[in-house]
Enzyme design. Sequence first.
Site, PDB file in Angstrom:
ATOM      1  N   PRO A 198       1.064  -1.181   0.410  1.00  8.69           N
ATOM      2  CA  PRO A 198       0.169  -0.147  -0.405  1.00  8.69           C
ATOM      3  C   PRO A 198       0.756   1.584  -0.154  1.00  8.69           C
ATOM      4  O   PRO A 198       1.843   1.147   0.751  1.00  8.69           O
ATOM      5  CB  PRO A 198      -0.505   0.250   1.853  1.00  8.69           C
ATOM      6  CG  PRO A 198      -0.052  -0.780   1.937  1.00  8.69           C
ATOM      7  CD  PRO A 198      -0.170  -1.968   0.897  1.00  8.69           C
ATOM      8  N   ASN A 199      -0.139   1.974  -1.144  1.00  6.22           N
ATOM      9  CA  ASN A 199       0.618   3.436  -0.752  1.00  6.22           C
ATOM     10  C   ASN A 199       1.869   3.758  -1.726  1.00  6.22           C
ATOM     11  O   ASN A 199       2.491   5.065  -2.134  1.00  6.22           O
ATOM     12  CB  ASN A 199       1.348   4.136   0.643  1.00  6.22           C
ATOM     13  CG  ASN A 199      -0.126   4.312   1.147  1.00  6.22           C
ATOM     14  OD1 ASN A 199      -1.147   5.061   0.902  1.00  6.22           O
ATOM     15  ND2 ASN A 199      -0.148   3.939   2.690  1.00  6.22           N
ATOM     16  N   ARG A 224       4.604  11.292  -2.474  1.00 12.82           N
ATOM     17  CA  ARG A 224       4.374  11.119  -0.985  1.00 12.82           C
ATOM     18  C   ARG A 224       5.867  11.117  -0.685  1.00 12.82           C
ATOM     19  O   ARG A 224       7.351  10.146  -1.077  1.00 12.82           O
ATOM     20  CB  ARG A 224       4.270   8.902  -1.315  1.00 12.82           C
ATOM     21  CG  ARG A 224       4.738   9.092   0.370  1.00 12.82           C
ATOM     22  CD  ARG A 224       4.903   7.208   0.436  1.00 12.82           C
ATOM     23  NE  ARG A 224       4.248   6.911   1.121  1.00 12.82           N
ATOM     24  CZ  ARG A 224       4.390   5.439   1.752  1.00 12.82           C
ATOM     25  NH1 ARG A 224       4.840   4.603   1.085  1.00 12.82           N
ATOM     26  NH2 ARG A 224       3.977   4.922   3.726  1.00 12.82           N
ATOM     27  N   TYR A 256      11.054   8.726   1.063  1.00 12.04           N
ATOM     28  CA  TYR A 256      10.884   7.970   0.046  1.00 12.04           C
ATOM     29  C   TYR A 256      11.881   8.501  -1.567  1.00 12.04           C
ATOM     30  O   TYR A 256      12.162   7.728  -2.121  1.00 12.04           O
ATOM     31  CB  TYR A 256       9.893   7.522  -0.232  1.00 12.04           C
ATOM     32  CG  TYR A 256       9.041   6.905   0.622  1.00 12.04           C
ATOM     33  CD1 TYR A 256       9.395   5.665   1.828  1.00 12.04           C
ATOM     34  CD2 TYR A 256       8.446   8.039   1.364  1.00 12.04           C
ATOM     35  CE1 TYR A 256       9.075   4.887   3.001  1.00 12.04           C
ATOM     36  CE2 TYR A 256       7.367   7.169   2.840  1.00 12.04           C
ATOM     37  CZ  TYR A 256       7.872   5.727   3.632  1.00 12.04           C
ATOM     38  OH  TYR A 256       7.331   5.247   4.285  1.00 12.04           O
ATOM     39  N   ASN A 278       8.098  -5.369  -0.796  1.00 11.99           N
ATOM     40  CA  ASN A 278       8.047  -4.521   0.113  1.00 11.99           C
ATOM     41  C   ASN A 278       6.351  -4.192  -0.008  1.00 11.99           C
ATOM     42  O   ASN A 278       5.825  -3.479  -0.667  1.00 11.99           O
ATOM     43  CB  ASN A 278       8.395  -2.820  -0.548  1.00 11.99           C
ATOM     44  CG  ASN A 278       8.534  -1.850   0.030  1.00 11.99           C
ATOM     45  OD1 ASN A 278       8.122  -1.836   1.386  1.00 11.99           O
ATOM     46  ND2 ASN A 278       9.340  -0.589  -0.118  1.00 11.99           N
ATOM     47  N   ALA A 302       3.702  -0.597   4.666  1.00 18.27           N
ATOM     48  CA  ALA A 302       2.722  -0.862   6.311  1.00 18.27           C
ATOM     49  C   ALA A 302       2.830  -2.063   6.504  1.00 18.27           C
ATOM     50  O   ALA A 302       2.243  -2.812   7.709  1.00 18.27           O
ATOM     51  CB  ALA A 302       2.033   0.119   6.527  1.00 18.27           C
ATOM     52  N   GLU A 341      13.206  -9.342   1.175  1.00 14.65           N
ATOM     53  CA  GLU A 341      12.451  -8.120   1.913  1.00 14.65           C
ATOM     54  C   GLU A 341      12.703  -6.527   1.381  1.00 14.65           C
ATOM     55  O   GLU A 341      14.313  -6.984   1.992  1.00 14.65           O
ATOM     56  CB  GLU A 341      11.665  -8.216   3.176  1.00 14.65           C
ATOM     57  CG  GLU A 341      11.246  -7.094   3.996  1.00 14.65           C
ATOM     58  CD  GLU A 341      10.945  -7.303   5.496  1.00 14.65           C
ATOM     59  OE1 GLU A 341      11.042  -8.511   5.777  1.00 14.65           O
ATOM     60  OE2 GLU A 341      11.160  -6.540   6.064  1.00 14.65           O
ATOM     61  N   HIS A 373      13.065  -2.182   1.668  1.00 19.34           N
ATOM     62  CA  HIS A 373      12.354  -1.042   2.163  1.00 19.34           C
ATOM     63  C   HIS A 373      13.062   0.455   1.507  1.00 19.34           C
ATOM     64  O   HIS A 373      14.726   0.029   1.827  1.00 19.34           O
ATOM     65  CB  HIS A 373      12.234  -0.747   4.186  1.00 19.34           C
ATOM     66  CG  HIS A 373      11.562  -1.971   4.338  1.00 19.34           C
ATOM     67  ND1 HIS A 373       9.855  -1.890   3.847  1.00 19.34           N
ATOM     68  CD2 HIS A 373      11.619  -3.441   4.715  1.00 19.34           C
ATOM     69  CE1 HIS A 373       9.473  -3.394   4.634  1.00 19.34           C
ATOM     70  NE2 HIS A 373      10.472  -3.640   4.914  1.00 19.34           N
ATOM     71  N   ARG A 430      13.530   4.666  12.321  1.00 17.77           N
ATOM     72  CA  ARG A 430      12.124   5.404  11.723  1.00 17.77           C
ATOM     73  C   ARG A 430      11.813   5.435  13.243  1.00 17.77           C
ATOM     74  O   ARG A 430      12.089   4.889  14.394  1.00 17.77           O
ATOM     75  CB  ARG A 430      11.294   4.860  10.482  1.00 17.77           C
ATOM     76  CG  ARG A 430      12.145   5.690   9.282  1.00 17.77           C
ATOM     77  CD  ARG A 430      11.511   5.611   8.026  1.00 17.77           C
ATOM     78  NE  ARG A 430      10.416   6.011   8.329  1.00 17.77           N
ATOM     79  CZ  ARG A 430       9.279   6.273   7.659  1.00 17.77           C
ATOM     80  NH1 ARG A 430       9.624   5.252   6.332  1.00 17.77           N
ATOM     81  NH2 ARG A 430       8.602   6.990   7.818  1.00 17.77           N
TER      82      ARG A 430
HETATM   83  C1  DQA Z   1       8.699   1.266   3.841  1.00 16.14           C
HETATM   84  C2  DQA Z   1       7.957   1.302   4.957  1.00 16.14           C
HETATM   85  C3  DQA Z   1       6.840   1.400   6.105  1.00 16.14           C
HETATM   86  O1  DQA Z   1       7.176   1.649   6.753  1.00 16.14           O
HETATM   87  C4  DQA Z   1       6.479   1.895   5.749  1.00 16.14           C
HETATM   88  O2  DQA Z   1       4.198   1.764   5.912  1.00 16.14           O
HETATM   89  C5  DQA Z   1       6.133   2.427   4.292  1.00 16.14           C
HETATM   90  C6  DQA Z   1       7.609   2.401   2.560  1.00 16.14           C
HETATM   91  C7  DQA Z   1       9.691   1.283   2.808  1.00 16.14           C
HETATM   92  O3  DQA Z   1      10.078   0.727   1.846  1.00 16.14           O
HETATM   93  O4  DQA Z   1      10.320   2.143   3.750  1.00 16.14           O
HETATM   94  O5  DQA Z   1       4.865   1.755   3.005  1.00 16.14           O
HETATM   95  O6  DQA Z   1       8.219   0.061   3.312  1.00 16.14           O
END
Ligand code: DQA
Length: 151
Positions: A15-16, A23, A28, A79, A82, A103, A105, A112
């Site tokens: 998501p997102n 964003r 990011y 990835n 959240a 995985e 990020h 964080r």
């Molecule tokens: C994320 C880190 C997560 O905590 C966050 O909710 C994201 C992006 C990252 O790529 O840094 O949506 O996965």
Amino acid sequence: MADTVGSTILVLNGPNLNLLGAREPDVYGTTTLEDIKSAVTEYANTLGMQVDFRQSNTEGELVDWVQSANQTASAVIINAGAYTHTSIAILDALLACGLPVIEVHLSNIFRREEFRHHSYTSQAATGIICGFGAQGYLLALDAAKVTLARP
Ligand code: DQA
């Protein structure tokens, strides 16, 4: 016939991540998900791999994709956004799929907020790459290649 399953990497984004570029650019970066998809596709080709690159804001859709991953791919790069920090369902699907999982990020989740320090999906991961921005996806392809080459 070429073994496309053997050289296909499923790259899943949660998501997102569709909002990348706009964003929280201070966290990011300004690279969009489309830019990442192009870079990953191009780099995979240089490694002799294909990518199946997807994004969903829906937990169940990500679970469905992980469940069928072993029919079309030899490794998963994920990835989960959240859902990383909340989803036992995605963890269980990753454990069940039997494929190597890398995985990723963009941000260093350990620098964080405390709620980002725990990752459910890490419990199914061969390894984690975080804090290198969009480059992390390319590092993950290298990691997938190395992992798949292991005897
Ligand atoms: C994320 C880190 C997560 O905590 C966050 O909710 C994201 C992006 C990252 O790529 O840094 O949506 O996965």
